[in-house]
Motif scaffolding. Structure first.
Motif, mmCIF file in Angstrom:
data_model
loop_
_atom_site.group_PDB
_atom_site.id
_atom_site.type_symbol
_atom_site.label_atom_id
_atom_site.label_comp_id
_atom_site.label_asym_id
_atom_site.label_seq_id
_atom_site.Cartn_x
_atom_site.Cartn_y
_atom_site.Cartn_z
ATOM 1 N N THR A 41 39.590 24.181 7.359
ATOM 2 C CA THR A 41 39.626 23.828 5.768
ATOM 3 C C THR A 41 38.669 22.860 5.556
ATOM 4 O O THR A 41 38.428 21.924 6.455
ATOM 5 C CB THR A 41 41.100 23.595 5.340
ATOM 6 O OG1 THR A 41 41.468 22.293 5.869
ATOM 7 C CG2 THR A 41 41.856 24.607 5.820
ATOM 8 N N SER A 42 38.310 22.620 4.276
ATOM 9 C CA SER A 42 37.437 21.590 4.055
ATOM 10 C C SER A 42 38.249 19.906 4.125
ATOM 11 O O SER A 42 37.661 19.004 3.779
ATOM 12 C CB SER A 42 37.143 21.461 2.346
ATOM 13 O OG SER A 42 38.220 21.679 1.753
ATOM 14 N N ASN A 117 35.769 17.370 -3.530
ATOM 15 C CA ASN A 117 35.332 18.654 -3.573
ATOM 16 C C ASN A 117 36.316 19.451 -4.529
ATOM 17 O O ASN A 117 37.446 19.410 -4.244
ATOM 18 C CB ASN A 117 34.945 19.413 -2.370
ATOM 19 C CG ASN A 117 34.310 20.719 -2.332
ATOM 20 O OD1 ASN A 117 33.225 20.805 -3.198
ATOM 21 N ND2 ASN A 117 34.857 21.644 -1.631
ATOM 22 N N ASN A 118 35.594 20.438 -5.265
ATOM 23 C CA ASN A 118 36.213 21.288 -6.113
ATOM 24 C C ASN A 118 35.795 22.387 -6.580
ATOM 25 O O ASN A 118 34.641 22.448 -6.590
ATOM 26 C CB ASN A 118 36.535 20.404 -7.406
ATOM 27 C CG ASN A 118 37.352 20.997 -8.348
ATOM 28 O OD1 ASN A 118 38.263 22.067 -8.164
ATOM 29 N ND2 ASN A 118 37.206 20.515 -9.762
ATOM 30 N N SER A 121 35.046 28.733 -9.531
ATOM 31 C CA SER A 121 34.704 30.136 -9.471
ATOM 32 C C SER A 121 35.098 31.251 -8.621
ATOM 33 O O SER A 121 34.715 32.128 -8.740
ATOM 34 C CB SER A 121 32.937 30.033 -9.570
ATOM 35 O OG SER A 121 32.520 29.450 -8.477
ATOM 36 N N GLN A 122 35.685 30.590 -7.428
ATOM 37 C CA GLN A 122 36.229 31.558 -6.525
ATOM 38 C C GLN A 122 37.510 32.196 -7.099
ATOM 39 O O GLN A 122 38.194 31.657 -7.902
ATOM 40 C CB GLN A 122 36.593 30.832 -5.377
ATOM 41 C CG GLN A 122 35.441 29.869 -4.608
ATOM 42 C CD GLN A 122 34.415 30.683 -3.889
ATOM 43 O OE1 GLN A 122 34.634 32.002 -3.542
ATOM 44 N NE2 GLN A 122 33.216 30.266 -3.598
ATOM 45 N N PRO A 123 37.812 33.208 -6.577
ATOM 46 C CA PRO A 123 39.369 33.615 -6.970
ATOM 47 C C PRO A 123 40.441 32.991 -6.361
ATOM 48 O O PRO A 123 41.399 32.909 -6.970
ATOM 49 C CB PRO A 123 39.184 35.388 -6.060
ATOM 50 C CG PRO A 123 37.910 35.289 -5.139
ATOM 51 C CD PRO A 123 37.131 34.175 -5.577
ATOM 52 N N TYR A 126 40.372 25.787 -4.334
ATOM 53 C CA TYR A 126 40.973 24.511 -3.544
ATOM 54 C C TYR A 126 40.279 23.423 -3.846
ATOM 55 O O TYR A 126 39.116 23.254 -4.470
ATOM 56 C CB TYR A 126 40.867 24.863 -2.192
ATOM 57 C CG TYR A 126 41.893 26.196 -1.543
ATOM 58 C CD1 TYR A 126 43.027 25.819 -1.278
ATOM 59 C CD2 TYR A 126 41.017 27.176 -1.406
ATOM 60 C CE1 TYR A 126 43.664 26.872 -0.748
ATOM 61 C CE2 TYR A 126 41.719 28.267 -0.743
ATOM 62 C CZ TYR A 126 43.211 28.039 -0.347
ATOM 63 O OH TYR A 126 43.936 29.272 -0.103
ATOM 64 N N THR A 128 39.427 19.118 -2.598
ATOM 65 C CA THR A 128 39.760 18.226 -1.524
ATOM 66 C C THR A 128 39.655 16.721 -2.049
ATOM 67 O O THR A 128 38.889 16.455 -3.047
ATOM 68 C CB THR A 128 38.380 18.536 -0.463
ATOM 69 O OG1 THR A 128 38.163 19.603 -0.355
ATOM 70 C CG2 THR A 128 38.998 17.871 0.652
ATOM 71 N N ARG A 162 43.604 18.920 1.542
ATOM 72 C CA ARG A 162 43.253 19.917 0.557
ATOM 73 C C ARG A 162 44.459 20.389 -0.283
ATOM 74 O O ARG A 162 45.289 20.477 0.323
ATOM 75 C CB ARG A 162 42.805 21.315 1.551
ATOM 76 C CG ARG A 162 42.056 22.479 0.519
ATOM 77 C CD ARG A 162 41.870 23.445 1.355
ATOM 78 N NE ARG A 162 43.030 24.145 1.718
ATOM 79 C CZ ARG A 162 42.602 25.542 2.568
ATOM 80 N NH1 ARG A 162 41.724 25.960 2.584
ATOM 81 N NH2 ARG A 162 44.024 26.005 2.844
ATOM 82 N N HIS B 20 28.721 24.628 -6.468
ATOM 83 C CA HIS B 20 29.164 23.979 -7.783
ATOM 84 C C HIS B 20 28.296 24.637 -8.815
ATOM 85 O O HIS B 20 28.473 24.441 -10.217
ATOM 86 C CB HIS B 20 28.696 22.393 -7.825
ATOM 87 C CG HIS B 20 29.501 21.679 -6.701
ATOM 88 N ND1 HIS B 20 30.851 21.490 -7.137
ATOM 89 C CD2 HIS B 20 29.332 21.247 -5.430
ATOM 90 C CE1 HIS B 20 31.277 20.591 -5.899
ATOM 91 N NE2 HIS B 20 30.166 20.689 -5.100
ATOM 92 N N CYS B 22 27.609 27.786 -11.060
ATOM 93 C CA CYS B 22 28.127 29.152 -11.837
ATOM 94 C C CYS B 22 27.807 29.473 -13.164
ATOM 95 O O CYS B 22 28.194 28.885 -13.897
ATOM 96 C CB CYS B 22 29.538 29.213 -11.468
ATOM 97 S SG CYS B 22 30.398 30.790 -11.920
ATOM 98 N N ILE B 61 34.277 27.138 5.783
ATOM 99 C CA ILE B 61 35.048 25.857 5.981
ATOM 100 C C ILE B 61 34.555 25.000 4.871
ATOM 101 O O ILE B 61 35.547 24.451 4.286
ATOM 102 C CB ILE B 61 34.569 25.130 7.297
ATOM 103 C CG1 ILE B 61 35.235 26.162 8.462
ATOM 104 C CG2 ILE B 61 35.254 23.993 7.398
ATOM 105 C CD1 ILE B 61 34.660 25.453 9.963
ATOM 106 N N ASN B 64 36.073 26.693 1.477
ATOM 107 C CA ASN B 64 37.574 27.053 1.661
ATOM 108 C C ASN B 64 37.838 28.656 1.241
ATOM 109 O O ASN B 64 38.665 29.106 0.475
ATOM 110 C CB ASN B 64 38.308 26.237 0.656
ATOM 111 C CG ASN B 64 38.572 24.942 0.991
ATOM 112 O OD1 ASN B 64 38.908 24.776 2.376
ATOM 113 N ND2 ASN B 64 38.551 23.990 0.463
#
Lengths: 286, 168
Positions: A41-42, A117-118, A121-123, A126, A128, A162, B20, B22, B61, B64
């Protein structure tokens, strides 16, 4: 034997392919985010140090908005302090000989952290942060920012951690409408980073648009009464026995910068109690 | 060899920045596939798969996503050779096995690049959404992301070309 070796040599690429696909699928269908290994993971050291470098640059971008937000929040809190002081004075007048203190507030401690980190846009999103086990972060701590609830810590490295963002369908938050005792669970519907859905509310209660949604405090992760968002509209639930509310989230996930991890001083105690309860139940069944 | 090691690291950094981005909530740039596009066409498929898998895993990684990019990358790699021979049948005629505008010609290179990016996006977004409940949105995301990724890859490609011309 010779044929077998020839066969393996001939189709070696397929074996390699199947091997890699199997590993990927194993990672992909591992549904429990709390059991991810820290290296995958990050929250691992290399990732977090690279993200820190990026964050050093990008953290200046939204300073103006954040400053404005903080001023706003500060003004609100000052008003609240004045109000509470007045109320406290009134109550003290009524009960002159009792020592007045609210124990609920003292159960919680905060650890400040920066988001490095943020994703939105992903389903499954997460976050960090740059604090880890060395700073006292442990898994399943609640995370908030100055506007409201952000997420819950799941994987912890030594100097980074995370967080499962509120914008992740695997995270359900127990919430209630401020002023009522009816509670439901809030979950992100994956559509946009500004809204989520509060589900499983009883059908007979009427809620007004713009009402505040706060945490219910039914878990040891978040204290009661943290702001989550406001009601935007009523929507029909998937099953007809309950209804749902569409919530405008109060935290702006596109501009997270400083967050606070909530440390519950009585977390161990509560966990121990519930474990004892579980084991008692098992014994009773025997 | 060193060139590809550098490209590998560069792609990871570029993709981390691109995560970052989108646009309109649908277009996500996936530029790291450029590394697979540029690998020599005569390199053994096992090697290409290994490299692709580890590239995908590293991206996973950093963003995530747990195995999603690794899987999409590995599958795309297997389809690279067939896609290439679709547009360029006489593989032996190649003077330089590294696909680029100069070795293949602009037309063939664009077709080859676009096909690989499209295939990769299709695989990735179907893994991501998994159910076909919202197929219109998924298709829209595939098309928008393919266009955005291809444009960005061309940008990176032109940087690479100008550098080499100066050196010559």
């Amino acid at each position: 034997m010779k044929n077998l070796i020839n066969f393996i040599i001939k189709y070696f690429s397929w074996f390699v392919f199947i091997f890699y696909v199997t590993i990927s699928c194993m990672l992909l269908f591992d549904n429990n985010p709390y059991q991810h290994h820290v290296y995958l993971t990050s929250a691992n050291r290399i990732c977090s140090s690279i993200f820190s470098v990026f964050n050093n640059v990008t953290s200046y971008f939204h300073l103006h908005e954040i400053n404005e937000d903080l001023h706003h929040r500060n003004a609100m809190l000052e008003m609240e302090v004045i109000n509470l002081r007045n109320e406290l004075a009134d109550i003290k007048l009524m009960l002159p000989d009792s020592t007045f203190s609210s124990p609920a507030v003292h159960d919680y401690d905060f650890i400040l952290a920066h988001v490095i980190n943020n994703s939105i846009s992903q389903p499954q999103n997460y976050i960090t942060i740059n604090r880890g086990s060395d700073d006292g972060i442990t898994p399943e701590m609640g995370v908030i920012d100055h506007n409201g609830v952000v997420g819950i810590v799941n994987v912890v490295g030594s100097h980074s951690a995370r967080i499962i963002s509120l914008l992740n369908p695997q995270f359900r938050l127990s919430c209630k409408v401020k002023g009522h005792d009816y509670f439901g669970s809030m979950v992100w519907d994956g559509k946009d980073p500004y809204h989520a859905v509060l589900e499983e509310l009883p059908k007979h209660v009427k809620f007004a648009k713009g009402d505040t949604i706060v945490t219910s405090g039914y878990s040891s992760v978040f204290p009661e009464g943290l702001i989550v968002g406001t009601i935007e509209e009523q929507v029909k639930d998937k099953n007809d026995n309950f209804f749902s509310l569409r919530i405008a989230l109060s935290s702006d996930f596109t501009q997270l910068s400083t967050v606070r991890a909530i440390k519950n001083k009585r977390h161990d105690e509560i966990v121990k109690l519930s474990q004892e309860q579980a084991s008692d139940r098992k014994e009773a069944r025997k | 060899m060193l060139q590809f090691a550098l490209l590998f690291i560069m792609m990871i950094i570029v993709q981390t920045i691109c995560n970052h981005i989108c646009i309109f909530g649908i277009a996500i740039p996936l530029v790291y596939i450029y590394f697979i596009v540029r690998l020599p066409i005569n390199l053994s498929v096992n090697w290409v798969m290994t490299l692709a898998f580890f590239l995908g895993l590293t991206i996973d990684i950093f963003s995530n996503t747990q195995g999603m990019n690794a899987l999409a990358c590995t599958i795309t790699t297997v389809l690279r050779r067939p896609i290439f021979s679709l547009y360029f049948a006489r593989e032996d005629d190649l003077a330089n096995p590294i696909p680029s505008i100069r070795t293949l010609g602009t037309g063939i290179y664009i077709k080859y690049l676009l096909s690989i990016v499209l295939v990769f996006n299709i695989i990735l977004f179907f893994i991501q959404s998994f159910t076909l409940s919202n197929i219109v949105l998924t298709l829209l995301r595939i098309v928008a992301s393919t266009i955005l990724s291809t444009l960005l890859i061309f940008g990176i490609d032109s940087l690479d070309n100008t550098k080499r011309e100066k050196r010559l």
